[in-house]
Design a protein around this motif. Structure first.
Motif, PDB file in Angstrom:
ATOM      1  N   HIS A 125      27.685 -18.453   7.575  1.00 48.88           N
ATOM      2  CA  HIS A 125      27.242 -18.943   8.275  1.00 48.88           C
ATOM      3  C   HIS A 125      25.240 -18.391   8.597  1.00 48.88           C
ATOM      4  N   LEU A 126      24.792 -19.124   8.491  1.00 53.63           N
ATOM      5  CA  LEU A 126      23.181 -18.877   9.004  1.00 53.63           C
ATOM      6  C   LEU A 126      23.180 -19.324   9.416  1.00 53.63           C
ATOM      7  N   SER A 127      22.800 -18.537  10.687  1.00 51.16           N
ATOM      8  CA  SER A 127      22.750 -18.677  12.491  1.00 51.16           C
ATOM      9  C   SER A 127      20.727 -18.416  12.538  1.00 51.16           C
ATOM     10  N   VAL A 128      20.048 -19.378  13.272  1.00 52.45           N
ATOM     11  CA  VAL A 128      18.701 -19.159  13.486  1.00 52.45           C
ATOM     12  C   VAL A 128      18.416 -18.800  15.198  1.00 52.45           C
ATOM     13  N   PRO A 137      31.368 -13.453   4.494  1.00 47.24           N
ATOM     14  CA  PRO A 137      32.018 -12.775   3.362  1.00 47.24           C
ATOM     15  C   PRO A 137      31.747 -12.762   1.533  1.00 47.24           C
ATOM     16  N   ASP A 138      30.416 -14.260   1.895  1.00 46.86           N
ATOM     17  CA  ASP A 138      29.870 -14.285   0.377  1.00 46.86           C
ATOM     18  C   ASP A 138      28.159 -13.842   0.755  1.00 46.86           C
ATOM     19  N   SER A 139      28.191 -13.494   2.380  1.00 47.83           N
ATOM     20  CA  SER A 139      26.827 -13.144   2.342  1.00 47.83           C
ATOM     21  C   SER A 139      25.542 -11.967   0.735  1.00 47.83           C
ATOM     22  N   ARG A 140      27.391 -11.231   0.697  1.00 44.91           N
ATOM     23  CA  ARG A 140      26.126  -9.836  -0.837  1.00 44.91           C
ATOM     24  C   ARG A 140      25.421 -11.036  -1.591  1.00 44.91           C
ATOM     25  N   ALA A 141      26.751 -11.436  -1.755  1.00 44.07           N
ATOM     26  CA  ALA A 141      26.587 -12.349  -3.176  1.00 44.07           C
ATOM     27  C   ALA A 141      25.305 -13.349  -3.094  1.00 44.07           C
ATOM     28  N   GLU A 201      15.370 -22.289   1.358  1.00 43.07           N
ATOM     29  CA  GLU A 201      15.188 -22.341  -0.214  1.00 43.07           C
ATOM     30  C   GLU A 201      16.861 -21.818  -0.245  1.00 43.07           C
ATOM     31  N   ILE A 202      17.401 -20.555   0.466  1.00 39.81           N
ATOM     32  CA  ILE A 202      18.757 -20.049   0.838  1.00 39.81           C
ATOM     33  C   ILE A 202      19.518 -21.429   1.821  1.00 39.81           C
ATOM     34  N   CYS A 203      19.161 -22.081   2.580  1.00 38.96           N
ATOM     35  CA  CYS A 203      20.493 -23.374   2.251  1.00 38.96           C
ATOM     36  C   CYS A 203      20.327 -23.471   0.725  1.00 38.96           C
ATOM     37  N   LEU A 204      19.638 -23.787  -0.512  1.00 34.72           N
ATOM     38  CA  LEU A 204      20.076 -24.567  -1.302  1.00 34.72           C
ATOM     39  C   LEU A 204      20.651 -22.746  -1.813  1.00 34.72           C
ATOM     40  N   LEU A 205      20.381 -22.001  -1.877  1.00 31.75           N
ATOM     41  CA  LEU A 205      21.528 -21.080  -2.747  1.00 31.75           C
ATOM     42  C   LEU A 205      22.736 -20.724  -1.992  1.00 31.75           C
ATOM     43  N   GLY A 206      22.852 -21.192  -0.844  1.00 33.36           N
ATOM     44  CA  GLY A 206      23.996 -21.434  -0.360  1.00 33.36           C
ATOM     45  C   GLY A 206      25.570 -21.815   0.130  1.00 33.36           C
ATOM     46  N   ARG A 207      25.016 -22.509  -1.509  1.00 32.76           N
ATOM     47  CA  ARG A 207      25.272 -24.896  -1.838  1.00 32.76           C
ATOM     48  C   ARG A 207      26.890 -24.155  -2.143  1.00 32.76           C
ATOM     49  N   PHE A 220      28.474 -21.887  -2.003  1.00 31.14           N
ATOM     50  CA  PHE A 220      29.399 -20.837  -1.045  1.00 31.14           C
ATOM     51  C   PHE A 220      29.561 -21.715   0.470  1.00 31.14           C
ATOM     52  N   GLY A 221      28.845 -22.652   0.163  1.00 33.45           N
ATOM     53  CA  GLY A 221      29.161 -23.956   1.191  1.00 33.45           C
ATOM     54  C   GLY A 221      29.170 -23.289   2.735  1.00 33.45           C
ATOM     55  N   LEU A 222      27.379 -22.889   2.584  1.00 29.51           N
ATOM     56  CA  LEU A 222      27.171 -21.827   3.495  1.00 29.51           C
ATOM     57  C   LEU A 222      26.397 -23.394   4.722  1.00 29.51           C
ATOM     58  N   SER A 223      26.563 -22.726   6.278  1.00 26.93           N
ATOM     59  CA  SER A 223      26.198 -23.797   6.828  1.00 26.93           C
ATOM     60  C   SER A 223      24.939 -23.126   7.606  1.00 26.93           C
ATOM     61  N   ALA A 224      24.505 -23.861   8.406  1.00 29.59           N
ATOM     62  CA  ALA A 224      23.419 -23.019   8.989  1.00 29.59           C
ATOM     63  C   ALA A 224      23.258 -24.063  10.805  1.00 29.59           C
ATOM     64  N   GLY A 225      22.712 -23.230  11.609  1.00 26.76           N
ATOM     65  CA  GLY A 225      22.659 -23.958  13.028  1.00 26.76           C
ATOM     66  C   GLY A 225      22.279 -22.783  14.031  1.00 26.76           C
ATOM     67  N   PHE A 226      21.649 -23.493  15.162  1.00 27.43           N
ATOM     68  CA  PHE A 226      20.309 -22.416  16.045  1.00 27.43           C
ATOM     69  C   PHE A 226      21.773 -21.698  16.627  1.00 27.43           C
ATOM     70  N   ALA A 227      21.278 -20.916  17.258  1.00 29.10           N
ATOM     71  CA  ALA A 227      22.038 -19.415  18.146  1.00 29.10           C
ATOM     72  C   ALA A 227      21.545 -19.242  19.270  1.00 29.10           C
TER      73      ALA A 227
END
Lengths: 180, 91
Positions: free
Chosen positions: A24-27, A105-109, A164-170, A172-179
């Motif tokens: 997850h990418l939190s903003v 778990p895949d943040s480093r990759a 770009e990071i959302c594209l790269l995260g596809r 890994f099933g990356l989600s994103a949201g405000f925090a």
């Protein structure tokens, strides 16, 4: 005069799902940051003074330069502590920099796809930080926990970085949201 | 082209993080130097083959100017030092 506080990825995140995935990418909206530069000859005293500030994360940018990041709640106390450091110049960066927090778990990759920083735990331990090229944008990468990285980029590059990071995260099933 | 540069502040980084600012060997003439000396300093450059000294800027990293000594034939990098330290050492 009216100032409207708008996050730089507000429009890009509007349609994003609220449920965070494993990666997850939190903003965070509530970050405050400062650039600190030590005057010539006072690097050691500034390093000591920065280490003594409570509730602030001090990130290495280059020789005699640091980025101090904190939550907006404690920003007043940190700002006055920074202003009291002798031999340092402090610039408020809260509206100039945007912080992203990448966890999972895949943040480093994932991060390894877009930066040349050596992210191996031996080379980049928890608490380490460095300025580097991330997603074609110059930014600061900090390892805040085992699988959590905070990336700070300039506000005007935030939308580009986010896309770009959302594209790269596809993969890994990356989600994103405000925090908050 | 040398693809990995060991920045003295940031460690090993790819060349994409840097900007090459040109030859590091010309010495700036004094303010009262003749026009020819200034012309040579500003415009005239050698085009050497082999071991060269260049000014590099670590644009996406520590934003420091570095002096990179490298070979433009074999791509070997001999040394990377901070420009300020190189200047101090020369004085």
């Amino acid at each position: 005069m009216n100032f409207v506080l708008r996050h730089p990825v507000e429009e890009l995140l509007a349609a994003a799902p609220a449920e965070p995935a494993l990666n997850h990418l939190s903003v965070p909206r509530n970050r405050a940051s400062w650039s600190v530069l030590a005057h010539k000859g006072s690097e050691a005293t500034v390093v000591q003074a920065l280490a003594a500030i409570e509730g602030a994360s001090v990130r290495f940018c280059g020789p005699e330069e640091w980025l101090v990041v904190t939550n907006r709640d404690g920003a007043g106390a940190v700002a006055s502590a920074l202003a009291a450091i002798p031999g340092a110049s402090v610039v408020e960066q809260g509206d100039g920099r945007t912080v992203f927090s990448l966890a999972g778990p895949d943040s480093r990759a994932l991060l390894a796809k877009c930066t040349a920083l050596d992210l191996h735990p031996d080379a980049f331990a928890i608490g380490r930080s460095a300025n580097a090229l991330v997603c074609h944008v110059g930014g600061n990468v900090a390892r805040v926990a085992r699988d959590t990285y905070e990336i700070t980029v300039m506000r005007s590059f935030a939308a580009s970085f986010f896309s770009e990071i959302c594209l790269l995260g596809r993969e890994f099933g990356l989600s994103a949201g405000f925090a908050d | 082209m040398a693809s990995l540069i060991s920045c003295p502040h940031c460690g090993v980084r790819p060349k994409e993080e840097f900007t090459i600012r040109g030859d590091a060997t010309p010495v700036r003439p004094g303010p009262d130097a003749p026009e020819e000396a200034w012309f040579a300093y500003v415009y005239l450059r050698e085009n050497p083959k082999g071991r060269i000294r260049e000014s590099w800027h670590h644009t996406s990293g520590c934003r420091r100017f570095l002096i990179v000594e490298r070979d433009n034939v074999t791509h070997e990098v001999y040394s990377v030092v901070d420009a300020a330290q190189a200047k101090e050492a020369a004085e």
